[in-house]
Design a protein around this motif. Structure first.
Motif, mmCIF file in Angstrom:
data_model
loop_
_atom_site.group_PDB
_atom_site.id
_atom_site.type_symbol
_atom_site.label_atom_id
_atom_site.label_comp_id
_atom_site.label_asym_id
_atom_site.label_seq_id
_atom_site.Cartn_x
_atom_site.Cartn_y
_atom_site.Cartn_z
ATOM 1 N N GLU A 161 -11.427 52.081 41.231
ATOM 2 C CA GLU A 161 -10.162 52.817 41.516
ATOM 3 C C GLU A 161 -10.420 54.106 42.531
ATOM 4 O O GLU A 161 -9.292 54.069 43.136
ATOM 5 C CB GLU A 161 -9.720 53.467 40.145
ATOM 6 C CG GLU A 161 -8.972 52.290 39.174
ATOM 7 C CD GLU A 161 -8.797 52.908 37.946
ATOM 8 O OE1 GLU A 161 -9.308 53.426 37.382
ATOM 9 O OE2 GLU A 161 -7.554 52.619 37.213
ATOM 10 N N CYS A 162 -11.351 54.671 42.096
ATOM 11 C CA CYS A 162 -11.877 55.794 43.220
ATOM 12 C C CYS A 162 -11.588 55.229 44.709
ATOM 13 O O CYS A 162 -10.954 55.816 45.673
ATOM 14 C CB CYS A 162 -12.912 56.586 42.986
ATOM 15 S SG CYS A 162 -13.567 57.700 44.066
ATOM 16 N N ARG A 163 -12.286 54.103 45.073
ATOM 17 C CA ARG A 163 -12.397 53.677 46.339
ATOM 18 C C ARG A 163 -10.916 53.026 46.967
ATOM 19 O O ARG A 163 -10.830 53.288 48.032
ATOM 20 C CB ARG A 163 -13.472 52.589 46.318
ATOM 21 C CG ARG A 163 -14.748 53.003 46.325
ATOM 22 C CD ARG A 163 -15.734 51.711 46.457
ATOM 23 N NE ARG A 163 -15.768 51.427 47.732
ATOM 24 C CZ ARG A 163 -16.624 51.879 48.785
ATOM 25 N NH1 ARG A 163 -17.537 52.812 48.445
ATOM 26 N NH2 ARG A 163 -16.708 51.325 50.039
ATOM 27 N N MET A 164 -10.289 52.563 45.892
ATOM 28 C CA MET A 164 -8.896 52.329 46.337
ATOM 29 C C MET A 164 -7.910 53.420 46.701
ATOM 30 O O MET A 164 -7.130 53.463 47.445
ATOM 31 C CB MET A 164 -8.162 51.292 45.187
ATOM 32 C CG MET A 164 -8.959 49.886 45.249
ATOM 33 S SD MET A 164 -8.065 48.663 44.392
ATOM 34 C CE MET A 164 -8.477 48.989 42.626
ATOM 35 N N ASP A 165 -8.188 54.529 45.697
ATOM 36 C CA ASP A 165 -7.385 55.576 46.141
ATOM 37 C C ASP A 165 -7.636 56.301 47.527
ATOM 38 O O ASP A 165 -6.770 57.148 47.928
ATOM 39 C CB ASP A 165 -7.424 56.858 44.912
ATOM 40 C CG ASP A 165 -6.731 55.947 43.683
ATOM 41 O OD1 ASP A 165 -5.879 55.051 43.852
ATOM 42 O OD2 ASP A 165 -7.259 56.588 42.481
ATOM 43 N N ARG A 166 -8.870 56.320 47.825
ATOM 44 C CA ARG A 166 -9.165 56.914 49.227
ATOM 45 C C ARG A 166 -8.820 56.116 50.455
ATOM 46 O O ARG A 166 -9.545 55.572 51.148
ATOM 47 C CB ARG A 166 -10.689 57.346 49.083
ATOM 48 C CG ARG A 166 -11.367 58.035 48.044
ATOM 49 C CD ARG A 166 -10.488 59.119 47.709
ATOM 50 N NE ARG A 166 -11.050 59.998 46.650
ATOM 51 C CZ ARG A 166 -10.937 59.958 45.375
ATOM 52 N NH1 ARG A 166 -10.213 59.219 44.909
ATOM 53 N NH2 ARG A 166 -11.360 60.961 44.708
ATOM 54 N N ARG A 167 -7.611 56.261 50.804
ATOM 55 C CA ARG A 167 -6.969 55.639 51.828
ATOM 56 C C ARG A 167 -7.474 56.292 53.221
ATOM 57 O O ARG A 167 -7.457 55.407 54.209
ATOM 58 C CB ARG A 167 -5.353 55.668 51.947
ATOM 59 C CG ARG A 167 -4.971 55.033 50.671
ATOM 60 C CD ARG A 167 -3.506 55.034 50.804
ATOM 61 N NE ARG A 167 -2.853 55.005 49.383
ATOM 62 C CZ ARG A 167 -2.936 53.655 48.848
ATOM 63 N NH1 ARG A 167 -3.257 52.562 49.387
ATOM 64 N NH2 ARG A 167 -2.191 53.665 47.835
ATOM 65 N N ARG A 168 -7.847 57.467 53.322
ATOM 66 C CA ARG A 168 -8.319 58.088 54.522
ATOM 67 C C ARG A 168 -9.526 57.467 55.174
ATOM 68 O O ARG A 168 -9.559 56.995 56.402
ATOM 69 C CB ARG A 168 -8.495 59.421 54.402
ATOM 70 C CG ARG A 168 -9.131 60.146 55.521
ATOM 71 C CD ARG A 168 -9.575 61.639 55.111
ATOM 72 N NE ARG A 168 -10.644 61.726 54.438
ATOM 73 C CZ ARG A 168 -11.499 62.538 54.249
ATOM 74 N NH1 ARG A 168 -11.497 63.684 55.481
ATOM 75 N NH2 ARG A 168 -12.526 62.382 53.581
ATOM 76 N N GLN B 166 -10.451 54.257 54.343
ATOM 77 C CA GLN B 166 -10.268 52.943 54.041
ATOM 78 C C GLN B 166 -11.234 52.400 53.194
ATOM 79 O O GLN B 166 -12.044 51.336 53.868
ATOM 80 C CB GLN B 166 -9.989 52.181 55.206
ATOM 81 C CG GLN B 166 -8.579 52.569 55.860
ATOM 82 C CD GLN B 166 -8.389 51.979 57.304
ATOM 83 O OE1 GLN B 166 -9.262 51.407 57.867
ATOM 84 N NE2 GLN B 166 -7.060 51.982 57.474
ATOM 85 N N LEU B 167 -11.680 52.749 52.213
ATOM 86 C CA LEU B 167 -13.100 52.534 51.621
ATOM 87 C C LEU B 167 -12.779 51.316 50.928
ATOM 88 O O LEU B 167 -13.935 50.309 50.637
ATOM 89 C CB LEU B 167 -13.428 53.341 50.450
ATOM 90 C CG LEU B 167 -14.017 54.856 51.172
ATOM 91 C CD1 LEU B 167 -14.056 55.883 49.710
ATOM 92 C CD2 LEU B 167 -14.944 54.871 51.728
ATOM 93 N N MET B 168 -11.691 50.779 50.584
ATOM 94 C CA MET B 168 -11.251 49.368 49.716
ATOM 95 C C MET B 168 -9.878 49.071 49.902
ATOM 96 O O MET B 168 -9.070 50.119 49.677
ATOM 97 C CB MET B 168 -11.941 49.383 48.288
ATOM 98 C CG MET B 168 -11.901 48.178 47.712
ATOM 99 S SD MET B 168 -12.435 48.374 46.049
ATOM 100 C CE MET B 168 -12.012 46.878 45.287
ATOM 101 N N ALA B 169 -9.659 47.970 49.916
ATOM 102 C CA ALA B 169 -8.067 47.695 50.287
ATOM 103 C C ALA B 169 -7.598 47.882 48.604
ATOM 104 O O ALA B 169 -8.206 47.333 47.543
ATOM 105 C CB ALA B 169 -7.803 46.329 50.826
ATOM 106 N N ASN B 170 -6.143 48.071 48.434
ATOM 107 C CA ASN B 170 -5.702 48.057 47.138
ATOM 108 C C ASN B 170 -5.497 46.564 46.795
ATOM 109 O O ASN B 170 -5.030 45.940 47.373
ATOM 110 C CB ASN B 170 -4.200 48.685 47.146
ATOM 111 C CG ASN B 170 -4.222 50.046 46.846
ATOM 112 O OD1 ASN B 170 -5.239 50.644 46.339
ATOM 113 N ND2 ASN B 170 -3.208 50.772 47.273
#
Length: 95
Positions: free
Chosen positions: A60-67, A69-73
């Motif tokens: 969830e943390c990775r998906m929330d960090r859009r800046r 682009q750690l992980m696609a939603n």
């Protein structure tokens, strides 16, 4: 008898996998979540099933960090956490 092999005839363009790999967290935005997950693994004898809550929080943390682009939603249900999401919704008091 010689066999001619022409390796240059076809070009190969590498393509990243759809799932299973994502960029490094260069700014350490999710490192606290990662550390909690790793600590859980150590305490559980590296039994990942015991650490699913921590794994879900990390993703969830990775998906929330859009800046970064750690992980696609991606819906958590598709990532194998449907049962944990149902538990969360059952714990919330009804209004």
């Amino acid at each position: 008898m010689s066999t001619a092999m022409n390796f240059g005839s076809k070009s190969f363009t590498p393509r990243p996998p759809d799932k299973g790999a994502f960029p490094l967290d260069h700014f350490g935005e999710c490192s606290a979540f990662k550390e909690r997950f790793m600590e859980c693994l150590r305490h559980s004898g590296y039994e990942s099933a015991a650490c699913r809550q921590s794994a879900m929080a990390y993703l969830e943390c990775r998906m929330d960090r859009r800046r970064e682009q750690l992980m696609a939603n991606e819906p958590l249900e598709k990532l194998g956490f449907k049962d944990l999401i149902n538990e969360k919704s059952e714990e919330k008091p009804e209004k």
